[in-house]
Scaffold this active site. Structure first.
Site, short mmCIF file in Angstrom:
data_model
loop_
_atom_site.label_atom_id
_atom_site.label_comp_id
_atom_site.label_asym_id
_atom_site.label_seq_id
_atom_site.Cartn_x
_atom_site.Cartn_y
_atom_site.Cartn_z
N GLY A 53 0.82 -1.20 0.00
CA GLY A 53 0.00 0.00 0.00
C GLY A 53 0.86 1.25 0.00
N HIS A 54 1.91 1.22 -0.83
CA HIS A 54 2.80 2.38 -0.93
C HIS A 54 3.62 2.29 -2.22
CE1 HIS A 54 5.42 -0.65 1.01
NE2 HIS A 54 6.35 -0.11 0.26
N ALA A 55 4.35 3.37 -2.47
CA ALA A 55 5.32 3.42 -3.57
C ALA A 55 6.60 4.03 -2.99
CB ALA A 55 4.80 4.26 -4.73
N ARG A 100 2.43 -0.61 -4.91
CA ARG A 100 2.32 -2.05 -4.78
C ARG A 100 1.48 -2.42 -3.57
NH1 ARG A 100 7.79 -1.64 -3.49
NH2 ARG A 100 7.58 -0.08 -5.07
N ILE A 125 5.70 6.86 -0.34
CA ILE A 125 4.44 7.56 -0.65
C ILE A 125 3.36 6.60 -0.19
CG2 ILE A 125 3.00 8.60 -2.41
CD1 ILE A 125 5.56 8.74 -4.19
#
Length: 137
Positions: A53-55, A100, A125
């Site tokens: 749940g981030h980049a 992802r 992020i």
């Protein structure tokens, strides 16, 4: 190496040595396009939970299902793809700027992550709208 989409995400082949006593997978400097600066792994993830749940702005990562299986949803802001990882000699190389989410962990699944950088919260992020803004800069 086989190409998948979106945005240059690759499934890489990890060299293995086959032996009747058990196989050995080897990751040396030529396997990844970066120096590994951090290694961590996810385990005991409930099948109904998700991780990620981030980049990342700068960090590259390679995800490997060293045991069991899980799915990785990758998103470059324009398209999404779901990739199943279930072989310990295959790695999912994720470049910067890719959102992802990891889901559908099998019982006993272990996700090994080989990261190009040490932990830096400022590199993450974690809000999807901010991710889309980052992609549109």
């Amino acid at each position: 190496m086989s190409k998948v989409t979106p945005s240059n995400i690759e499934i890489i082949e990890i060299p293995k040595i086959e032996d009747p006593r058990g196989n050995l997978a080897v990751i040396e400097k030529e396997v990844l396009p970066y120096q590994v600066k951090r290694v961590y792994y996810l385990y005991d993830v409930p099948s109904s939970a998700y991780r990620g749940g981030h980049a990342h702005k700068e960090q590259l990562e390679c995800l490997i299902a060293v045991s069991g299986s899980f799915e990785v949803v990758v998103d470059d802001g324009a398209s999404k793809q779901k990739i199943t990882l279930n072989k310990p000699n295959k790695g999912l190389l994720i470049p910067t700027g890719i959102w992802r989410e990891l889901e559908n962990f099998s019982s006993g699944a272990v996700c090994l992550v080989l990261a190009s950088e040490v932990f830096d919260e400022d590199d993450y992020i974690r809000d999807y709208k901010q991710f889309l803004d980052f992609k549109n800069q």
